[in-house]
Design a protein around this motif. Structure first.
Motif, short mmCIF file in Angstrom:
data_model
loop_
_atom_site.label_atom_id
_atom_site.label_comp_id
_atom_site.label_asym_id
_atom_site.label_seq_id
_atom_site.Cartn_x
_atom_site.Cartn_y
_atom_site.Cartn_z
N ARG A 183 -5.58 -4.56 -3.77
CA ARG A 183 -4.28 -4.03 -4.17
C ARG A 183 -4.36 -2.83 -5.12
O ARG A 183 -3.44 -2.03 -5.18
CB ARG A 183 -3.42 -5.13 -4.79
N ARG A 184 -5.45 -2.71 -5.85
CA ARG A 184 -5.54 -1.66 -6.85
C ARG A 184 -5.92 -0.32 -6.20
O ARG A 184 -6.90 -0.23 -5.46
CB ARG A 184 -6.58 -2.02 -7.90
N GLN A 185 -5.12 0.68 -6.46
CA GLN A 185 -5.35 2.01 -5.89
C GLN A 185 -6.08 2.90 -6.90
O GLN A 185 -5.81 2.85 -8.10
CB GLN A 185 -4.00 2.67 -5.54
N LYS A 211 -7.14 5.66 -2.45
CA LYS A 211 -7.34 4.49 -1.59
C LYS A 211 -7.59 3.26 -2.46
O LYS A 211 -7.75 3.37 -3.69
CB LYS A 211 -8.51 4.72 -0.63
N THR A 212 -7.61 2.09 -1.83
CA THR A 212 -7.82 0.87 -2.60
C THR A 212 -9.26 0.84 -3.12
O THR A 212 -10.16 1.45 -2.54
CB THR A 212 -7.57 -0.39 -1.77
#
Length: 386
Positions: free
Chosen positions: A272-274, A278-279
């Motif tokens: 979920r973390r960008q 991109k992730t």
């Protein structure tokens, strides 16, 4: 080698997994926890949940009220329990009680079992194991044992100091390793409220997952009747071997569950973390760490299962349990350390369970024998100098 699980064991695995997820993890932020572990009030509440679920003390014999799990069955169930730091407490399979239950089942007299083992299995009592001593006493080298047991009629008088005694604060009874006049060692059982036992203090430690923390105990003219000798007189070190190999392995099992939890936290965050368009998981640096974690988890599990199967065949497994302990403690630690790195700032805060797992697990490479001592022991056996 067939490593598939039977339908019955798969059912038990899923039952344990659901119990931990649905009933135990909600307590992880319960305020009844301190730097010295969960309070006894919280422990008793969790114990009752496991009792109602039919998962209390599953490694104990059926005769004593457990499920009579084999070592390989414990490997499956204990890993699932370890997914939460409170899981082993709830299921009454935490250290040192888990190992003491195994030891008492094997060598205690019928009278000793009724007095100390049965309430321990029922979750109505806690125990501790008093072996380690301040310098120049016994640590990694048990032959340096300095606590004495002097015969006085039919009794024995115990004098000495023990420390790093997990669960001492609030324990109902203690197993004491002491040296006789001839230099041999013997294990003794005593209620903790007996005159002559004093809890001097609780030690500050990185971990906070053991009820009762780690204490310093002073024994001053503690009188123990002869019928409270555990096992054979003068055979303390030999009798301790009954406990050592299985207890090393169950540590590996429980911490594997914690390492798997850390990996799940890291994967969820990486999805979920960008960052940089991109992730995190799409970046090779993070993806490689997640892949390495998977390899370390699988390697640990295979070593646990292999050693468990060996113990189930009735072999001693001292060499193999040492090997598994080193491999698992170091591999599972690498997993957690990488997960902290993946979460970055969140990994070193209490925003997730990861920081607690990190702090709790560091001691695993030390207790039940540091990696260096196990490597040394293995090397001696490999070159024939046993």
């Amino acid at each position: 080698m067939d490593l598939s699980l039977s339908p019955k064991l798969l059912e038990l695995q899923e039952k344990t997994r659901s119990f931990i997820k649905d009933q135990i993890t909600p307590f992880e932020n319960d305020p009844r926890q301190s730097e010295h572990g969960p309070s006894d009030e919280l422990r008793k509440e969790l114990i009752e949940l496991a009792r109602k679920a039919g998962l209390l003390t599953p490694h104990a014999s059926v005769e004593m009220g457990g499920l009579g799990l084999s070592h390989i069955e414990k490997a499956i169930v204990f890993e699932e329990s370890g997914y939460s730091s409170l899981g082993p407490i709830a299921m009454n399979i935490h250290a040192p009680d888990e190992g003491n239950i195994h030891l008492l089942e094997e060598i205690a007299t019928p009278e000793q079992k009724e007095r100390w083992l049965r309430p321990l299995v029922a979750g109505k009592a806690r125990s501790c194991f008093a072996m380690t001593e301040p310098s120049p006493g016994a640590g990694s080298d048990p032959s340096m044992l300095s606590t004495t047991a002097t015969k006085d009629g039919d009794d024995y008088i115990i004098n000495g100091t023990k420390w790093f005694i997990t669960g001492a604060d609030g324990a109902d009874f203690v197993i004491i390793m002491a040296r006789l006049d001839d230099g041999s060692a013997t294990m003794f059982l005593s209620d903790m409220n007996a005159p002559g036992i004093e809890l001097l203090r609780n030690m500050d430690a990185l971990d906070s997952c053991f009820t009762g923390g780690h204490g310093v105990l002073q024994f001053t003219n503690l009188r123990i009747p002869g019928n409270q000798i555990l096992g054979e007189l003068g055979k303390g070190f030999k009798n301790a071997q009954v406990r050592l190999a299985p207890a090393r392995l169950t540590h590996c099992m429980r911490w594997l569950g914690q390492a798997r939890r850390a990996q799940d936290i890291a994967i969820a965050y990486a999805k979920r973390r960008q960052a940089f368009g991109k992730t995190l998981g799409e970046h090779e640096g993070v993806g490689f760490m997640i892949a390495d974690n998977n390899m370390d988890l699988h390697t640990s599990r295979l070593h646990i299962w292999d050693t468990a199967l060996l113990l189930d065949r009735g072999e001693r497994g001292n060499f193999e349990s040492s090997r598994a302990k080193v491999i698992c403690s170091e591999a599972e630690w690498r997993v957690v350390d990488r997960c902290v790195q993946i979460l970055g700032g969140q990994g070193v805060t209490g925003e997730t369970q990861l920081m607690k797992i990190f702090k709790d697990m560091r001691g695993f490479r030390i207790y039940d024998g540091p990696s260096e001592v196990h490597r040394w022991s293995m090397a001696r056996k490999l070159i024939g100098n046993k």
